[in-house]
Design an enzyme around this catalytic site. Structure first.
Site, PDB file in Angstrom:
ATOM      1  N   LYS A  77      14.038  32.025  24.270  1.00 56.91           N
ATOM      2  CA  LYS A  77      13.751  30.651  23.885  1.00 56.91           C
ATOM      3  C   LYS A  77      13.816  30.571  22.354  1.00 56.91           C
ATOM      4  O   LYS A  77      14.884  30.616  21.773  1.00 56.91           O
ATOM      5  CB  LYS A  77      12.402  30.236  24.462  1.00 56.91           C
ATOM      6  CG  LYS A  77      12.401  30.264  25.996  1.00 56.91           C
ATOM      7  CD  LYS A  77      11.048  29.871  26.572  1.00 56.91           C
ATOM      8  CE  LYS A  77      10.995  30.074  28.077  1.00 56.91           C
ATOM      9  NZ  LYS A  77      11.872  29.174  28.831  1.00 56.91           N
ATOM     10  N   ARG A 136      11.291  16.675  28.141  1.00 57.09           N
ATOM     11  CA  ARG A 136      10.918  17.676  27.133  1.00 57.09           C
ATOM     12  C   ARG A 136      11.943  17.716  26.002  1.00 57.09           C
ATOM     13  O   ARG A 136      13.158  17.770  26.247  1.00 57.09           O
ATOM     14  CB  ARG A 136      10.883  19.075  27.742  1.00 57.09           C
ATOM     15  CG  ARG A 136       9.824  19.331  28.754  1.00 57.09           C
ATOM     16  CD  ARG A 136       9.603  20.832  28.940  1.00 57.09           C
ATOM     17  NE  ARG A 136      10.862  21.554  29.185  1.00 57.09           N
ATOM     18  CZ  ARG A 136      10.919  22.873  29.338  1.00 57.09           C
ATOM     19  NH1 ARG A 136       9.818  23.618  29.243  1.00 57.09           N
ATOM     20  NH2 ARG A 136      12.074  23.479  29.582  1.00 57.09           N
TER      21      ARG A 136
END
Lengths: 413, 413
Positions: free
Chosen positions: A225, A372
């Site tokens: 990530k 998101r």
């Protein structure tokens, strides 16, 4: 209105000390990438590093690279490079296996270290793998699972019951983006007689982390990530030094042995975080992680945090007029590096995200109703934040998202 | 003497139907690589496949590749490509995690399927990780471990005790190269009421395997030896279809869920080999595996076996005069694709291997006294076998190996 203009954003970019890092990433033309909280962008150094690993280390030097290229120690050398990003000593972190396996190891080890208690306290809304792996571990260990909302008052009450062996929490909630107070929660858990396991998947590389200073027992996290190490590249495990002689995890493969090359018949774990290792690691993927960590060695995480908060603050301000519900905490100290929003109609979230993707603004949707948007200070500019917010406002103001083509679901998210 | 000459070997190469595959591998100049049983050589197609994965799938398409590049299903599509190599149906094999994790999953699942019995029967000389992971699993499961020499009469006696829940054996012994009789041992185990887990690390890609026909319950194997998928690239797990609804493994991550994108709070495993999956896999390494499996799709494994036996037979014949003890079984049907030899002086093994490496013949040494030479029919020629045997004979005949520099141990093997 907010008074923020694209010109003001361009000025902020010109003064941004992190701005030069953007040139170190591959970013597709015309794309504002707000999904680095799911899969980080490709560092420009990575393809060359991976190719060198494949063609020279493997292709030319073959099996000799276990020695000459440091393959055998890679889980430790990568762990040592990652350690400063989580506030750990170099020998407290190892890289290897996935987040799920590391969670399993940490939970079993923690339950064994606290044999008088049999409850794993988790969170209702944690990422599914955290919940599922907890179920797998407690069943094997004859323990039980309890779940609470860690952002409310239930946590203290649950700890007060006196039967909690270990608390497993995500440092940043994958959906809401809420940042938990690691020092306070860790202290509260310890005061109640519990150990703690922190899942750092949504915080590592996004903000400074101080595992040692907080007295954390175990932590796990992924590398793909905010660390930009590539899809599915191995995760890491943190084992506090005080547990190096006693924490026992059951995936006891030969890489965790104290003297692996003796090839003895009995398992004796190494006295370090190496005891959390199991078998050989995917070294081609590890090469991509190494390129990322070498980049992070030049990054000041305090500056990353400052810019992250400035960007999420700006985005929240800019999109406020369109009337989406802010799911992410408004207080900066309770916010990770993402902004989550919800439409009053839960069916609207998915097509809004699709409409934005068609405009080149890549965020994602998480059931049941969350939009998101992840903000990665190393490769995003303030003008990107402005453009993304503008796009979101337009998609809502013009009802563009109601076009039926945006409602067609892809196979997976 | 054997009557084998280099000229005869060259003629065998000219007539070898597998000979063209050699051109599909990167092989360093001046090297005879007899360590493909430890780390396979690099296929020429692999660097391009890996680069495309990194630069296009990740760098350009970013998170969209979970759908568009088939990332989500990669453990299953790679499993389906691997299935023919082990005689399994496509949905019985998944690729993911390491050999140690897969072993752990299979052992726990097998113990749960056979709850009236509590013994895991393993082998005294198995690869350490098999022994260590068994120790880890039986401790958690309240079971016990027993070890026998599976190449002697002890196996039948141990099964006769009636308390064996599961037998874990290596199909080919990593040190001796002995090939076990999978049909007979599996039948004997089943007749005694035990399940079987086969470790295929040293046989997959080296000889035909028929898991379904043999009625095997579970199998695991790595991909970086005879399958040439690169160092540490993920392993695979085989779950017989009859266990797809009932085999429960404890590393219950979200990739093993029946409906992972529902993000529900309770784990419900998929009804297929997918229930053996845990979390995200290192997809950059998986790209290297895919290049290898696409090559193997064009390979006739019966021809691989024929050439493998011809090469090991020839090597044994050629080195017989120097008086090393043959550790590998002399009978072809009991031999994998490697030849193991031992010197009367156990201290001699390591320097002999080092002297050979200096000559460009790469084999390896395994404690306490074994010289290992692996034969990989896809990229080795008969003239290579001749040259390697000639080098070994010379190193021994001339006492070249006694040069003190060859006794200096490297950091790891």
């Amino acid at each position: 209105m907010t008074g923020i203009t694209r010109e003001k954003c361009a000025k902020l970019d010109a003064a941004d000390p992190l701005a030069p890092f953007r040139d170190e990433f591959v970013l597709p033309e015309g794309v504002v990438y707000l999904d680095g909280n799911s899969l980080g962008a490709l560092p420009k150094a990575t393809p060359g590093r991976v190719a060198d690993m494949v063609e020279r280390e493997w292709g030319r030097d073959l099996v000799r690279s276990w020695n000459t290229a440091g393959w055998w120690d890679k889980p430790r050398t990568l762990g040592a490079k990652l350690a400063p990003l989580v506030g750990a000593a170099p020998h407290e972190v190892v890289v290897g296996d996935g987040t799920s396996a590391n969670l399993f190891k940490a939970l079993v080890a923690a339950l064994r270290l606290n044999p008088g208690r049999r409850v794993v306290l988790g969170e209702t809304g944690n990422f599914p793998t955290d919940l599922y792996v907890t179920q797998g571990a407690v069943e094997l260990m004859g323990a039980a699972e309890r779940r609470v909302d860690p952002d409310g008052p239930e946590l203290a009450a649950a700890l007060g019951a006196g039967d909690v062996a270990v608390v497993l929490l995500s440092h940043v909630d994958y959906r809401t983006g809420a940042l938990r107070d690691m020092p306070a929660v860790t202290r509260m858990a310890h005061d109640s007689g519990a150990l703690v396991v922190w899942d750092l998947c949504h915080s590592v590389g996004a903000l400074p982390i101080e595992l040692s200073a907080c007295g954390v027992d175990f932590a796990v996290g992924c590398t793909y990530k905010y660390l930009n190490a590539g899809p599915g590249t191995p995760a890491f495990g943190y084992v506090a030094e005080r547990h190096h002689a006693t924490a026992r995890q059951p995936l006891s493969g030969w890489h965790g042995h104290i003297r692996p090359f003796d090839f003895t018949g009995d398992y004796e774990p190494a006295v370090s975080a190496s005891r959390f290792l199991s078998g050989s690691q995917p070294l081609i993927a590890d090469a991509a992680l190494e390129a990322s960590l070498d980049l992070f060695a030049r990054v000041d995480m305090r500056r990353v945090r400052e810019k992250s908060l400035a960007m999420t603050e700006m985005f929240i301000d800019l999109v406020e007029p369109v009337g989406l519900r802010l799911v992410t905490p408004r207080e900066p100290e309770r916010r990770g590096s993402q902004v989550a929003l919800a439409h009053p109609d839960p069916e609207a979230g998915y097509p809004i995200v699709q409409a934005l993707i068609t405009r080149g603004v890549i965020g994602d949707f998480r059931a049941p109703d969350v939009l998101r948007f992840g903000f990665t200070p190393l490769y995003l500019r303030y003008v990107d934040v402005f453009d993304a917010a503008t796009a979101l406002v337009e998609v809502l103001d013009t009802d563009e998202w109601r076009d039926p083509r945006f409602a067609e679901r892809a196979q997976v998210t």
